[in-house]
Design an enzyme around this catalytic site. Structure first.
Site, short mmCIF file in Angstrom:
data_model
loop_
_atom_site.label_atom_id
_atom_site.label_comp_id
_atom_site.label_asym_id
_atom_site.label_seq_id
_atom_site.Cartn_x
_atom_site.Cartn_y
_atom_site.Cartn_z
CG ASP A 1 88.30 75.63 -18.13
OD1 ASP A 1 88.95 76.14 -17.21
OD2 ASP A 1 88.64 74.59 -18.71
CD GLU B 1 90.62 78.61 -15.49
OE1 GLU B 1 91.71 79.11 -15.13
OE2 GLU B 1 90.31 78.47 -16.68
CG ASP C 1 94.62 71.12 -15.71
OD1 ASP C 1 94.27 70.03 -16.19
OD2 ASP C 1 94.19 72.21 -16.12
#
Length: 250
Positions: free
Chosen positions: A22, A69, A121
């Site tokens: 991430d 990511e 998200d």
């Protein structure tokens, strides 16, 4: 020597098939905020470890099944780090509808990437279409994917993701099931109602399994069968005996 990172990644690879890093851009540069500050305003950009970290991981662990990511506002140096790492980045179709030849539109995906209709998200596809998408986004998506009422928005968008050149397509189960905002996983910057959705018993119906299998077959996303070795292999005298149930005993 990045021993903590090596231990962390080694442990994670013992649990998962693929890891996602991430906020990958933080390994290039990151915004450092003194611990005593009450806001993020009084920070400064610091240099991250860059390739030095990933080289240390590869030296210790070999080839790494890692997805980067790389979303958000990216400097050129972040893109250069991603290229140097060799990791696939992320492409999200919902991010590509700004009226331009956006990098998040499927025809622009490189092979070395992982594509998504949306992430944890985002709202679900149907929730986004019904509650969040602007009219201009709906028009662009309809024209881009030649959406029709007979196929439906959800099926058309998943077709666009699966048909892309991306080496891996990741689709949330709520989108396969065609669920709305009630199945949203996470809403950033909110508390009290996130990460609570669960698939109900019976969601994994034979009809759904057949539909998924056919979609993977159409777009050549089925796992490749391993080739049998040529010739007759000699039995392995060290191999464990088979139990009556057919499973291996140890």
């Amino acid at each position: 020597g990045y021993a903590w990172w090596v231990r962390r990644v080694r442990h994670a690879l013992g649990i998962y098939d693929i890891l996602r890093i991430d906020h990958f851009r933080g390994f290039d540069t990151y915004w450092a905020i003194p611990a005593g500050e009450t806001t993020a305003k009084n920070g400064r950009w610091e240099q991250g470890p860059g390739m030095e970290l990933f080289r240390a991981l590869r030296t210790a662990l070999g080839d790494l099944p890692i997805v980067a990511e790389d979303l958000g506002e990216l400097f050129d140096s972040v893109r250069e780090l991603l290229k140097a790492s060799g990791f696939p980045g992320m492409k999200v179709l919902q991010f590509g509808l700004d009226g331009t030849d956006n990098e998040y539109l499927p025809h622009n995906y490189p092979a070395n990437c992982v594509c998504y209709p949306g992430t944890h998200d985002n709202d679900t596809l149907l929730g986004w279409w019904e509650n969040g998408a602007a009219e201009a986004e709906r028009r662009q998506l309809t024209e881009y994917l030649a959406l029709t009422p007979a196929e439906g928005v959800k099926n058309g968008v998943l077709r666009g993701v699966l048909a892309s050149p991306a080496l891996l397509a990741v689709i949330p189960m709520a989108d396969w099931l065609g669920l709305g905002s009630e199945a949203r996983i996470n809403e950033p910057s909110t508390v009290g109602h996130n990460w609570q959705w669960r698939a109900l018993p019976g969601f994994d119906s034979p009809a759904l399994a057949q539909r998924l299998h056919r979609q993977m077959e159409l777009y050549e996303r089925l796992p490749q069968a391993e080739e049998e070795p040529e010739g007759d292999a000699e039995p392995d005298s060290e191999a464990p005996a088979a139990s009556p149930s057919g499973s291996s005993s140890a």
